[in-house]
Scaffold this motif. Structure first.
Motif, PDB file in Angstrom:
ATOM      1  N   LEU A  17      15.442  36.571  44.500  1.00 57.65           N
ATOM      2  CA  LEU A  17      14.068  36.099  44.662  1.00 57.65           C
ATOM      3  C   LEU A  17      13.115  36.920  43.797  1.00 57.65           C
ATOM      4  N   PRO A  18      12.482  36.281  42.815  1.00 56.82           N
ATOM      5  CA  PRO A  18      11.535  37.029  41.995  1.00 56.82           C
ATOM      6  C   PRO A  18      10.266  37.262  42.802  1.00 56.82           C
ATOM      7  N   ASP A  19       9.818  38.482  42.920  1.00 55.77           N
ATOM      8  CA  ASP A  19       8.602  38.733  43.681  1.00 55.77           C
ATOM      9  C   ASP A  19       7.377  38.311  42.882  1.00 55.77           C
ATOM     10  N   ARG A  20       7.417  38.615  41.596  1.00 54.36           N
ATOM     11  CA  ARG A  20       6.223  38.384  40.791  1.00 54.36           C
ATOM     12  C   ARG A  20       6.571  37.584  39.549  1.00 54.36           C
ATOM     13  N   CYS A  21       5.620  36.795  39.094  1.00 57.45           N
ATOM     14  CA  CYS A  21       5.888  35.908  37.970  1.00 57.45           C
ATOM     15  C   CYS A  21       4.585  35.311  37.464  1.00 57.45           C
ATOM     16  N   ALA A  22       4.703  34.508  36.395  1.00 58.79           N
ATOM     17  CA  ALA A  22       3.559  33.733  35.930  1.00 58.79           C
ATOM     18  C   ALA A  22       3.674  32.336  36.545  1.00 58.79           C
ATOM     19  N   HIS A  23       2.547  31.641  36.635  1.00 61.24           N
ATOM     20  CA  HIS A  23       2.545  30.316  37.255  1.00 61.24           C
ATOM     21  C   HIS A  23       1.873  29.319  36.316  1.00 61.24           C
ATOM     22  N   ILE A  24       2.293  28.071  36.419  1.00 62.84           N
ATOM     23  CA  ILE A  24       1.625  27.026  35.651  1.00 62.84           C
ATOM     24  C   ILE A  24       1.639  25.723  36.455  1.00 62.84           C
ATOM     25  N   ARG A  25       0.531  24.946  36.345  1.00 61.81           N
ATOM     26  CA  ARG A  25       0.444  23.686  37.105  1.00 61.81           C
ATOM     27  C   ARG A  25       1.484  22.716  36.564  1.00 61.81           C
ATOM     28  N   TYR A  26       2.389  22.279  37.430  1.00 61.70           N
ATOM     29  CA  TYR A  26       3.535  21.497  37.007  1.00 61.70           C
ATOM     30  C   TYR A  26       3.121  20.154  36.390  1.00 61.70           C
ATOM     31  N   ASP A  27       2.264  19.396  37.099  1.00 59.51           N
ATOM     32  CA  ASP A  27       1.890  18.068  36.595  1.00 59.51           C
ATOM     33  C   ASP A  27       1.118  18.160  35.282  1.00 59.51           C
ATOM     34  N   GLU A  28       0.289  19.200  35.179  1.00 51.95           N
ATOM     35  CA  GLU A  28      -0.496  19.329  33.954  1.00 51.95           C
ATOM     36  C   GLU A  28       0.361  19.791  32.776  1.00 51.95           C
ATOM     37  N   TRP A  29       1.314  20.616  33.105  1.00 50.86           N
ATOM     38  CA  TRP A  29       2.230  21.102  32.077  1.00 50.86           C
ATOM     39  C   TRP A  29       3.053  19.927  31.524  1.00 50.86           C
ATOM     40  N   GLN A  30       3.462  19.024  32.451  1.00 55.27           N
ATOM     41  CA  GLN A  30       4.177  17.825  32.008  1.00 55.27           C
ATOM     42  C   GLN A  30       3.260  16.944  31.155  1.00 55.27           C
ATOM     43  N   ALA A  31       1.988  16.871  31.541  1.00 52.65           N
ATOM     44  CA  ALA A  31       1.046  16.006  30.827  1.00 52.65           C
ATOM     45  C   ALA A  31       0.829  16.473  29.386  1.00 52.65           C
ATOM     46  N   ILE A  32       1.003  17.762  29.122  1.00 52.37           N
ATOM     47  CA  ILE A  32       0.856  18.227  27.740  1.00 52.37           C
ATOM     48  C   ILE A  32       2.220  18.240  27.041  1.00 52.37           C
ATOM     49  N   GLY A  33       3.218  17.619  27.667  1.00 53.63           N
ATOM     50  CA  GLY A  33       4.515  17.471  27.014  1.00 53.63           C
ATOM     51  C   GLY A  33       5.512  18.569  27.312  1.00 53.63           C
ATOM     52  N   SER A  34       5.379  19.210  28.433  1.00 53.28           N
ATOM     53  CA  SER A  34       6.299  20.265  28.869  1.00 53.28           C
ATOM     54  C   SER A  34       6.758  21.193  27.746  1.00 53.28           C
ATOM     55  N   PRO A  35       5.833  21.867  27.055  1.00 55.82           N
ATOM     56  CA  PRO A  35       6.277  22.762  25.975  1.00 55.82           C
ATOM     57  C   PRO A  35       7.062  23.944  26.542  1.00 55.82           C
ATOM     58  N   LYS A  36       8.004  24.442  25.754  1.00 53.62           N
ATOM     59  CA  LYS A  36       8.785  25.615  26.181  1.00 53.62           C
ATOM     60  C   LYS A  36       7.878  26.844  26.230  1.00 53.62           C
ATOM     61  N   ILE A  37       8.033  27.642  27.294  1.00 44.83           N
ATOM     62  CA  ILE A  37       7.223  28.866  27.383  1.00 44.83           C
ATOM     63  C   ILE A  37       8.159  30.060  27.412  1.00 44.83           C
ATOM     64  N   GLU A  38       8.254  30.740  26.270  1.00 50.36           N
ATOM     65  CA  GLU A  38       9.200  31.861  26.191  1.00 50.36           C
ATOM     66  C   GLU A  38       8.518  33.185  25.880  1.00 50.36           C
ATOM     67  N   THR A  39       7.351  33.096  25.286  1.00 53.32           N
ATOM     68  CA  THR A  39       6.643  34.324  24.921  1.00 53.32           C
ATOM     69  C   THR A  39       5.233  34.271  25.499  1.00 53.32           C
ATOM     70  N   PRO A  40       4.561  35.420  25.521  1.00 53.92           N
ATOM     71  CA  PRO A  40       3.166  35.418  25.984  1.00 53.92           C
ATOM     72  C   PRO A  40       2.333  34.423  25.176  1.00 53.92           C
ATOM     73  N   GLU A  41       2.636  34.343  23.875  1.00 53.70           N
ATOM     74  CA  GLU A  41       1.913  33.429  22.995  1.00 53.70           C
ATOM     75  C   GLU A  41       2.062  31.977  23.479  1.00 53.70           C
ATOM     76  N   ASP A  42       3.287  31.623  23.864  1.00 55.20           N
ATOM     77  CA  ASP A  42       3.535  30.260  24.359  1.00 55.20           C
ATOM     78  C   ASP A  42       2.696  29.979  25.606  1.00 55.20           C
ATOM     79  N   TYR A  43       2.635  30.988  26.485  1.00 56.69           N
ATOM     80  CA  TYR A  43       1.884  30.805  27.732  1.00 56.69           C
ATOM     81  C   TYR A  43       0.413  30.604  27.409  1.00 56.69           C
ATOM     82  N   TYR A  44      -0.075  31.431  26.486  1.00 55.71           N
ATOM     83  CA  TYR A  44      -1.468  31.322  26.044  1.00 55.71           C
ATOM     84  C   TYR A  44      -1.738  29.916  25.518  1.00 55.71           C
ATOM     85  N   ASN A  45      -0.844  29.431  24.657  1.00 52.40           N
ATOM     86  CA  ASN A  45      -1.036  28.108  24.060  1.00 52.40           C
ATOM     87  C   ASN A  45      -0.992  27.007  25.114  1.00 52.40           C
ATOM     88  N   ALA A  46      -0.023  27.125  26.019  1.00 51.06           N
ATOM     89  CA  ALA A  46       0.111  26.078  27.038  1.00 51.06           C
ATOM     90  C   ALA A  46      -1.135  26.016  27.916  1.00 51.06           C
TER      91      ALA A  46
END
Lengths: 558, 299, 306
Positions: free
Chosen positions: A171-200
């Motif tokens: 169980l990961p205690d801490r993590c980053a979060h993203i709105r699932y439906d909205e993330w799908q609406a922008i085309g579910s881009p891969k998030i692997e780096t901080p830069e990706d998260y920023y862009n998403a």
């Protein structure tokens, strides 16, 4: 005259009561030979245990009060154990100091901070438990496993058991979060780096710039409560630091504010500020205020405990509007800076954060240890964590809640309906309070040997829960064992340095994140470093390094 | 004590009156609004209130919060203890401080300065938490009602307030009584007490509200919970989140968060705690507005 | 000499009754105030709860030194003095002015309503008040919203996160909470005014301002002096709860005062000796200031508290 006597007795500290804990007491425990379905041999005479819960600020919901009563009655009937529980209503540590000063405390104290355990031990008021560990306390020792040596003091003596220990490894205690439906609406881009998260996050902001009510939105928002904090030490895990420190191969610690990673991390969040997409109240929100903002959809992403987007997000949305679509919720994700070798988001500390001690007031420590040992068994864990089996009335509604069943012979199962409800996220935690409320003396939350069950009703069968399995999959490489990193025994100087260092980064980190230009950022960074230096960060780094090295040795030696 | 008719109303006086009324109205908005806001939240459905944005009126009306609170036996018990504490505490403190105030304002009393200094020192020097606690334990006052009022009968501050008021009473009045052979105690209850009504009412309000609102000593001394007051129940609910500060285990925090009393319940209790004071206050404040006419007594 | 003794005995006899009344009071004060003062020794030893104070190691002035030498000491002192000076000036005058204004209201009903509502904020606990203040003053708060709408500002004012606003905000919030409450004292003191005095003044052609200046103020002066001297003695108290709810990490350099420091290190970390030492230091300074102010007030205003 009277006054003088009073003054003298007061200043002497009346310590009073109880014999010296150092002398072992004979156990008068006598079994009745009758073993109940949980595997506990009922004592011949009712075993009385008085317990002080020192967690503090006790303000139970009504259901919680009823639940505790139910559990204590159950203990008396099924176990022939009569437990009296007192709760501290103000600050726990303060109450313990007063208890120690006045000599007014019961047989067992739970939720004791480690620093207070040290004081009780120093005054000879905590019973040494080492002699029991190979006899009546063997299950406790087994649960402690490899970490057993870390609980011992310099003289290899054990004076406490953790109130809650262990960890759920996956169980990961801490993590980053993203709105699932909205993330799908922008085309579910891969998030692997901080830069990706920023862009998403920015892509989502662009696509959904306002809330349904027309209010503006932010990419990120932080919160800070006493103790509950958007903590840079945790955030730096995305950049490869462990618990906020860079640890070299020899085990030397460097505080995040003195590493390139820490600076890069701060710059990353500063970028959100420069864009105007970081909530300007990030350093003023407390958790509840943050929650208000979050639940009104003002925030697109966040970094923190996995459950904060549960209890501030879809759990609220679904309760206000039952027709909320299932996808309108957050998913938990992880990412890694390119230069980092690994991500360390969730440090699993097996040692736990509180302790349980048996005090010199206990007439029969061994008998009490027997009961503590029972809580360490699988059935003891189930009874403590899952609540009373076979159904409990929900107040006076005439309905029942039950999580599990057990028959007279000890055959047990998790109730299929309850399991279904847990997996569909329809389990009523409010009703569950009626069956919960067993005092915690020793609880291990690690998964049992069967690989399936554990202490928390809602932390099982992840692979059958769609959302939990997404989370587990996304964050599987972010978890590490931080037990050896944990500094427990501290000198006065180290304690003060620890507090001063926390004060220093709290006061200065925000200015760096909210700097409006490069020069401002550099200045703020310098201020942060010099505040930390004068607070004694080096003392702390050295203490952590020494402790880590010693712990590694201890564990290897075992 | 409004402007007596016999003082001439001037033009600037009229301007002042208008400005004064406007100023007071503005002030009232600032002080009353928070209350309306708390009432609105307390009348809102619990989960919905988390989303914020409730100002003057509940969004999803619900009486469930008050029902929940009023169904709780602890609240009734707490209210009884609070009332008992406030009544006993106020009566003893008002009488005690008035007596002390009279004693230290008697001009021909040689021990006057000694008593004043004896008490003033206690205003600045105290032993702190632990010695105070040990003293109460030694006196056997832990878990009693006495611990609430006995240690707070006298206070240097109220002594000074009383004295500064009693000083304004013409000394001749007491002298006359002394000549008639009245004892000092009789002078106190026959002249000082009735003549100091406005100040006593003021101290009664300060002390009474102090007793009603206090939670610190309750947290320390009501160990068994028998003497829990209403205010302490509210205090615990409001400060519950503090218990999280020592927790490091994330699952444990999650569970503790779930058990935190909802915002709306806290709002409902806040209102229930304050209401009695708002109701009772006017009974005391009439002593201020009536005004005392010393002249009448002088004759 | 003999004569003097005789006189003293005589005066003592006269005052016998008063002394008799004092006896229980003195016993009370010794038991409840002076006995616990023995605990001040804690400041000079390395105290561990549960250990007799006499068994603890004597460390002299170590804890006083620790406090004064800590790296944030000057900052603590600056914040404490700044905020308590604001309270002693602005915060001190406000209730007096308010009481005077209420006193001048002509409509009796309105007067009662103002009086009974003015002290309401006093009853809102700081935790609740804190969350309301957040709703009002945060970057997205109501105040910024209004200011933006009427075009007074272009960007939200960070009232809560910018240190430089903190002292003013603290003073205003305290005034909001306590003005009505503290005014009760002055209002009650004013009600002791002899109406005959005012009538006599009116006959002499006294104006409203004149009544305030020559009748009302002299009546409440002793009360003001008492409040003032006591306030000066508390100059090193600059709020506690307020900072825990109004302050946050970004403004800590402006709100951290002696009391919050001594709480964090003295109580939370369990260094009772440090906490006691800080308290004792505050007491000594407070008493010296009270003594000096009292002397000054007796000289200049002919009123004093001892």
């Amino acid at each position: 005259m009277v006054a003088a006597t009073l003054a003298a007795s007061m200043l002497a500290g009346c310590g009073g009561g109880g014999q010296n804990a150092a002398e072992p007491k004979e156990s008068s425990f006598e079994g009745s030979g009758e073993v109940n379905r949980f595997g506990w041999e009922k004592p011949k005479e009712t075993l009385e245990i008085s317990v002080l819960d020192a967690s503090g600020y006790y303000a139970p919901l009504e259901a919680q009060e009823v639940g505790e009563e139910n559990n204590l009655n159950y203990l008396l009937e099924e176990f022939n154990v009569k437990m009296n529980v007192e709760h501290v209503s103000g600050d726990g540590t303060e109450a313990l100091n007063l208890a120690l000063a006045s000599g007014d405390y019961p047989d067992v104290i739970t939720y004791v901070p480690f620093s207070m355990v040290e004081k009780f031990v120093r005054m000879g008021k905590a019973v040494e438990l080492t002699p029991y560990m190979d006899t009546v306390g063997s299950d406790v020792k087994e649960r402690m496993g490899d970490h057993y040596s870390l609980f011992l003091d310099d003289e290899e003596k054990l004076y406490y058991v953790p109130t809650l220990m262990g960890a759920i490894v996956e169980l990961p205690d801490r993590c980053a979060h993203i709105r699932y439906d909205e993330w799908q609406a922008i085309g579910s881009p891969k998030i692997e780096t901080p830069e990706d998260y920023y862009n998403a996050l920015n892509a989502i902001l662009e696509k959904f710039p306002t809330t349904p009510n027309g209010e503006s939105r932010y990419a990120l928002s932080f919160y800070s409560d006493s103790g509950h904090y958007t903590d840079p030490a945790m955030l730096s895990g995305f950049w490869g630091l462990k618990s906020g420190y860079k640890i070299d191969d020899e085990g030397n610690f460097t505080h995040w504010a003195f590493t390139d990673e820490g600076k890069e991390m701060t710059k990353y969040f500063n970028r959100f500020h420069l864009d105007g997409t970081l909530d300007p109240d990030s350093f003023a929100n407390n958790y509840e205020q943050w929650q208000t903002k979050f639940s009104s959809e003002r925030v697109v992403g966040c970094v923190g405990e996995w459950w904060i987007t549960y209890n501030s997000g879809h759990e609220i949305w679904q309760s206000v509007d039952p027709d909320t679509p299932e996808d309108k919720r957050f998913i938990q994700i992880g990412f890694k800076d390119e230069d980092a070798e690994n991500v360390y988001l969730s440090g699993k500390n097996y040692l736990g954060s509180y302790c349980t001690i048996i005090t010199d007031k206990a007439k029969d420590p061994e008998a009490i240890m027997r009961f503590i040992n029972f809580q360490a068994t699988d059935m003891g864990t189930a009874l403590t964590g899952w609540g009373l089996p076979n159904g409990t009335e929900i107040g006076d509604t005439g309905e029942e809640i039950k999580f599990w069943n057990i028959d007279e012979d000890g055959n047990w199962e998790v109730d299929p309906t309850a399991r279904e409800q847990i997996l569909n996220e329809q389990w009523s935690y409010d009703n569950a309070y009626y069956e919960e409320g067993m005092p915690w003396l020793f609880v291990d939350q690690s998964r049992w040997e069967d690989g399936e069950h554990n202490f928390w009703p809602n932390q099982m069968w992840y692979d059958e829960n769609k959302w939990k399995s997404i989370m587990i999959e996304n964050l599987k490489d972010t978890i590490y064992d931080s037990s050896a990193l944990t500094l427990r025994v501290k000198t006065d100087e180290q304690k003060i340095a620890e507090q001063a260092v926390a004060d220093a980064w709290k006061a200065n980190w925000g200015a760096a994140v909210q700097a409006n230009s490069d020069e401002e950022f550099e200045q703020a960074w310098k201020n942060l470093q010099s505040a930390l230096t004068s607070a004694g960060v080096e003392t702390l780094e050295k203490a952590l390094s020494d402790n880590y090295k010693a712990n590694m040795e201890k564990m290897e030696a075992q | 004590m409004s402007r007596p008719f016999y003082i001439k109303q001037t033009k600037s006086g009229k301007v002042f009156d208008v400005a004064n009324v406007i100023l007071m109205l503005m002030f009232m908005v600032i002080v009353v609004y928070p209350f309306i806001n708390i009432i609105a939240i307390s009348l809102n459905e619990g989960t919905d209130a988390v989303r914020g944005g409730i100002y003057l009126w509940p969004r999803k009306f619900s009486l469930a919060n008050y029902k929940y609170v009023l169904n709780n036996d602890d609240i009734y018990k707490g209210t009884m203890v609070s009332i008992l504490r406030t009544v006993i505490g106020t009566v003893t403190a008002v009488l005690g401080n008035a007596l002390l105030g009279y004693i230290v304002s008697c001009r021909q009393f040689a021990g006057r300065k000694f008593m004043r200094i004896l008490f003033l020192i206690t205003m600045y020097f105290g032993g702190g938490l632990i010695p105070g606690y040990l003293l109460m334990t030694a006196l056997g006052l832990v878990d009693t009602l006495t611990v609430y009022w006995l240690p707070s009968i006298f206070s240097a501050y109220y002594m000074l307030l009383c004295a500064s008021y009693v000083q304004n009473i013409p000394e001749a009045l007491f002298e006359a009584a002394r000549v008639d052979g009245a004892s000092e105690f009789r002078i106190f209850y026959q002249f000082v007490l009735p003549l100091s009504k406005p100040m006593l009412a003021c101290i009664a309000i300060y002390v009474g509200v102090g007793h009603w609102n206090s939670w610190f000593d309750v947290n320390l001394y009501s160990k068994s919970g028998t003497w829990d007051t209403l205010q302490v129940i509210l205090y615990r609910m409001l400060n519950q989140a503090n218990a999280l500060k020592d927790m490091t285990d994330s699952t444990m925090i999650a569970e503790a968060m779930r058990g935190i009393q909802p915002l709306t319940i806290r709002a409902a209790i806040t209102i229930i705690v304050v209401l009695p004071i708002i109701v009772i206050y006017p009974f005391f404040s009439k002593y201020f507005t009536q005004g005392m006419t010393l002249g009448a007594v002088k004759q | 000499m003999k004569e003097k003794m005789k006189h003293m005995i005589k005066s003592f006899n006269k005052q016998r009754q008063l002394w008799l009344l004092c006896i229980p009071i003195i016993i009370w004060v010794v038991v409840f105030a002076y006995v616990p003062m023995g605990g001040l020794i804690i400041a000079f030893v390395d105290y561990i709860p549960g250990m007799s104070i006499f068994d603890c190691e004597f460390v002299g002035l170590k804890y006083f030194r620790d406090f004064v030498m800590n790296p944030t000491f000057l900052q603590l002192l600056r914040n404490t003095l700044a905020m308590s000076l604001l309270s002693l000036t602005v915060g001190f005058v406000a209730p007096i002015l308010f009481a005077l204004c209420v006193n001048e209201l002509n409509n009796k009903k309105f007067k009662t309503v103002v009086q009974t509502t003015s002290y309401l904020p006093y009853f809102i606990s700081w935790v609740v008040a804190g969350s309301m203040i957040f709703i009002m003053l945060s970057n997205e708060g109501v105040v910024n919203d209004i200011l933006l709408r009427i075009g007074l500002i272009d960007a939200p004012v960070p009232f809560l996160t910018e240190g430089k606003y903190y002292w003013v905000m603290y003073t205003l919030v305290n005034m909001w909470k306590a003005t009505g409450w503290s005014a009760i004292l002055y209002i009650s003191a004013m009600s002791g005014i002899d109406t005959q005095l005012i009538e006599a003044g009116a006959v002499d052609g006294m104006t409203r301002l004149g009544v305030v200046r020559y009748v009302i103020l002299p009546t409440i002066l002793p009360t003001i002096v008492v409040q003032w001297i006591i306030g000066i003695g508390g100059i090193l108290n600059a709020g506690f709860d307020q900072h825990l709810v109004l302050g946050n990490a970004s403004t800590q350099a402006y709100w951290d005062v002696i009391d919050t420091y001594s709480y964090r290190y003295g109580i939370q970390l369990g260094y009772y000796s440090l906490g006691t030492a800080v308290g004792l230091m505050k007491s000594v300074i407070g008493v010296l200031l009270v003594w000096a102010t009292n002397w000054f007030c007796r000289k200049k205003l002919d009123t004093a508290i001892f």
